[in-house]
Write an enzyme that holds these catalytic residues in place. Structure first.
Site, short mmCIF file in Angstrom:
data_model
loop_
_atom_site.label_atom_id
_atom_site.label_comp_id
_atom_site.label_asym_id
_atom_site.label_seq_id
_atom_site.Cartn_x
_atom_site.Cartn_y
_atom_site.Cartn_z
N MET A 29 -8.01 -9.09 6.29
CA MET A 29 -7.55 -10.24 6.01
C MET A 29 -5.85 -11.01 5.94
SD MET A 29 -8.99 -11.11 2.05
CE MET A 29 -8.69 -9.70 1.38
N ASN A 31 -1.92 -9.36 6.87
CA ASN A 31 -0.87 -8.92 6.68
C ASN A 31 -0.93 -7.61 6.81
OD1 ASN A 31 0.52 -7.88 3.42
ND2 ASN A 31 1.78 -8.65 5.80
N HIS A 33 -1.21 -3.55 8.14
CA HIS A 33 -0.33 -2.29 7.93
C HIS A 33 -0.66 -1.34 8.69
CE1 HIS A 33 -3.35 -0.72 5.01
NE2 HIS A 33 -3.07 -2.37 4.13
N HIS A 36 -4.74 -0.44 8.62
CA HIS A 36 -4.99 -1.53 9.91
C HIS A 36 -5.18 -1.52 11.42
CE1 HIS A 36 -5.05 -4.94 6.55
NE2 HIS A 36 -5.98 -5.05 6.78
N LYS A 152 -10.51 3.59 2.73
CA LYS A 152 -9.25 2.96 1.01
C LYS A 152 -10.03 2.14 -0.41
CE LYS A 152 -5.89 0.83 -0.92
NZ LYS A 152 -6.52 -0.37 -1.31
N LEU A 187 -1.83 2.53 1.96
CA LEU A 187 -1.10 1.69 2.36
C LEU A 187 -2.19 0.23 1.79
CD1 LEU A 187 -0.38 2.52 5.78
CD2 LEU A 187 1.03 1.95 3.74
N SER A 189 -1.78 -4.56 1.13
CA SER A 189 -1.20 -5.97 1.74
C SER A 189 -0.80 -5.50 0.90
CB SER A 189 -2.30 -6.55 2.45
OG SER A 189 -3.34 -6.00 3.69
N ARG A 190 -1.06 -5.60 -0.61
CA ARG A 190 -0.35 -5.84 -1.58
C ARG A 190 1.07 -5.02 -1.88
NH1 ARG A 190 -6.36 -7.51 -2.72
NH2 ARG A 190 -6.99 -9.12 -3.83
O1 PAF Z 1 -11.53 -5.16 3.14
C1 PAF Z 1 -10.70 -6.68 3.61
O2 PAF Z 1 -9.16 -5.98 4.10
C2 PAF Z 1 -11.61 -6.94 3.34
O3 PAF Z 1 -13.03 -7.34 1.89
C3 PAF Z 1 -12.29 -7.38 4.51
C4 PAF Z 1 -14.02 -6.52 4.76
C5 PAF Z 1 -12.04 -7.96 5.57
C6 PAF Z 1 -13.87 -8.72 3.63
O4 PAF Z 1 -12.98 -10.12 3.43
#
Ligand code: PAF
Length: 509
Positions: A29, A31, A33, A36, A152, A187, A189-190
């Site tokens: 989604m 942002n 870090h 990801h 996570k 970690l 995004s929030r």
């Molecule tokens: O974990 C996430 O970032 C979201 O829930 C995902 C898997 C991208 C679905 O929107």
């Protein structure tokens, strides 16, 4: 390959049609870090597939409008990070692209009730339904070979694995362990929304979980009450704190070796989740199966690749046979074998060749137990009830701290009934006869009749499955792997995939 950014669903469908390679898909989604980045770079290093990252803030999975509005959006930076870490393509659709209004073909899905009606599902109504809906939609558009997700969000990971299973989607899920910041907090995004004070609270919470894990390693128990008391003393608002079976998310049972300690807290407007896995011992893989299924070759390779001890139960029966011969013990006449067994110790020690030597009463017998003399006697000795009982106990002692893979006929049913992964390795009689024929031919260049071999194998299977002591039985929870037509390496990889799919990465480190 030219790096591309794709924005429209028609474009991604076109792109997909023209790509003749498999895809690793990393849904996000945005942002982005280090968590990801780890997903993208793991996908890149895993194979030579094309890596596609999607960035889409899915409104369906937000139960709170404000949370959706405040969700950090950093597209330009995300694109740079993705490409710099191994993405070949990035899909950035709009909400209208993913959910075209009035499109009856969009399936709005429900997450598994069992898995979604606990932990985060209790307070985030519809959240997991939204996650399932978007991931299903993306998987159908992209048709990847592998889907990369972080551990996570363990509950999300379980729910998506369940979705893939129930919808019979042909995609393998690959997961990576939770990435933590320098101060121990996972970690997310929030995290950028956290004030200094809030960050201090989440740090306290995460460190409590990590401490519980250390305490559990020594004491094999935890007290939820004591943790809640400590968190409450810091005025931390706990949404839930649960100790659960990590696969069913039901209350933990005494026999569960790996369990999940998961919690969610609120810090101001921000809600944060964290978890640790508690483990009584390291994981165990039990591999059972009939003669000629390739068990020992496969088991040895798995042990090497996963850095587990190869518990060669056959070598233990052989070592005991060796000792009985050496000490001139007439096992047929001997009334009380138990007394003799009291003074026997069998241990495995790793040697310089990254193999294990087997010692009986401090003699290294690795080589000697492969002699013709032992070959001719081991089967008789291993069918003695007292011998079986003694060696099963010894095997369990070795398995007390786990971290091993064992192979035999009763490993998953008798020796380690609580092994994390049980495999029943088998092959058709035809295949096993063919393998035996080529084996024998390469050893003594003699022509052997295939039908005779088949009859031998059938008889051996019948005897093994019907003998009174430790018969060959497939454990109820074992996964059957039929090896016909597969190479040894393919079978090894398949079992390693099953292991990785089941055992949280965090517990493998
Ligand atoms: O974990 C996430 O970032 C979201 O829930 C995902 C898997 C991208 C679905 O929107």
């Amino acid at each position: 390959m030219k790096k591309v950014i794709i924005r429209k669903t028609e474009e991604i469908e076109n792109w997909r049609r023209n790509i003749n390679r498999e895809i690793n898909f990393i849904p996000t989604m945005g942002n982005l870090h280090n968590g990801h980045i780890k997903l993208i770079s793991t996908a890149k290093n895993d194979n030579s597939n094309i890596n596609l990252v999607s960035i889409f803030v899915n409104p369906l999975q937000f139960d709170n409008k404000l949370d959706l509005e405040n969700y950090p959006k950093t597209i330009d930076n995300d694109v740079k990070i993705s490409f710099a870490n191994g993405a070949d393509a990035i899909f950035i659709p709009s909400t209208e692209d993913i959910y075209p209004p009035n499109n009856k073909n969009i399936k709005f899905l429900k997450a598994s009730i069992e898995l979604s009606s606990t932990l985060c599902g209790l307070n985030r109504i519809g959240h997991f339904d939204g996650v399932c809906t978007v991931v299903y939609r993306l998987l159908n558009l992209i048709k990847p070979k592998n889907l990369y997700l972080g551990e996570k969000d363990w509950q999300q990971l379980l729910i998506l694995k369940n979705l893939i299973l129930t919808k019979k989607l042909n995609v393998a899920v690959k997961s990576i362990p939770t990435e933590r910041d320098f101060d121990g907090i996972p970690l997310s995004s929030r995290n950028i929304h956290l004030s200094r004070k809030e960050r201090k609270l989440i740090r306290f919470f995460s460190n409590e979980l990590l401490e519980a894990k250390t305490i559990f390693q020594q004491e094999k128990k935890i007290s939820l009450k004591a943790i809640i008391k400590k968190l409450s003393a810091e005025k931390i608002s706990i949404e839930y704190l649960e100790h659960l079976n990590p696969y069913t998310l039901q209350k933990v049972r005494v026999e569960d070796n790996i369990s999940l300690l998961a919690g969610a807290i609120r810090c101001g407007e921000t809600r944060l989740i964290d978890h640790v896995f508690l483990m009584k011992r390291r994981p165990i893989i039990a591999i059972d199966g009939p003669a000629g299924s390739g068990k020992s070759t496969v088991t040895k390779l798995i042990a090497k690749k996963l850095k587990l001890l190869y518990l060669d139960t056959g070598a233990m029966y052989r070592a005991l046979s060796w000792l009985l011969i050496k000490e001139n013990i007439d096992y047929k006449k001997c009334g009380n074998l138990q007394n003799i067994f009291k003074n026997i110790s069998i241990v495995f020690k790793s040697n310089n060749n990254s193999h294990h030597d087997v010692f009986i009463n401090n003699y290294c017998v690795t080589e000697e137990i492969r002699s013709q003399e032992i070959n001719s006697i081991v089967s008789k000795i291993s069918s003695i009830k007292e011998v079986r009982k003694f060696l099963v106990e010894e095997q369990r002692k070795i398995g007390e701290s786990g971290g091993l893979v064992a192979e035999g006929r009763d490993i998953g049913t008798t020796v380690f009934p609580y092994a994390e992964l049980k495999i029943f390795l088998t092959a058709s009689i035809d295949e096993r006869a063919k393998r035996r024929k080529s084996d024998k031919q390469s050893k003594d260049s003699q022509e052997i009749d295939l039908d005779t071999l088949k009859e031998h194998i059938k008889k051996r299977d019948f005897d093994d499955s019907n003998r009174e002591i430790s018969p060959l039985i497939k454990a109820n929870d074992a996964i059957e792997v039929i090896t016909d037509g597969y190479s040894i390496n393919e079978v090894v990889d398949k079992i390693i995939d099953l292991y990785n799919n089941k055992i949280p990465k965090e517990t493998q480190i």
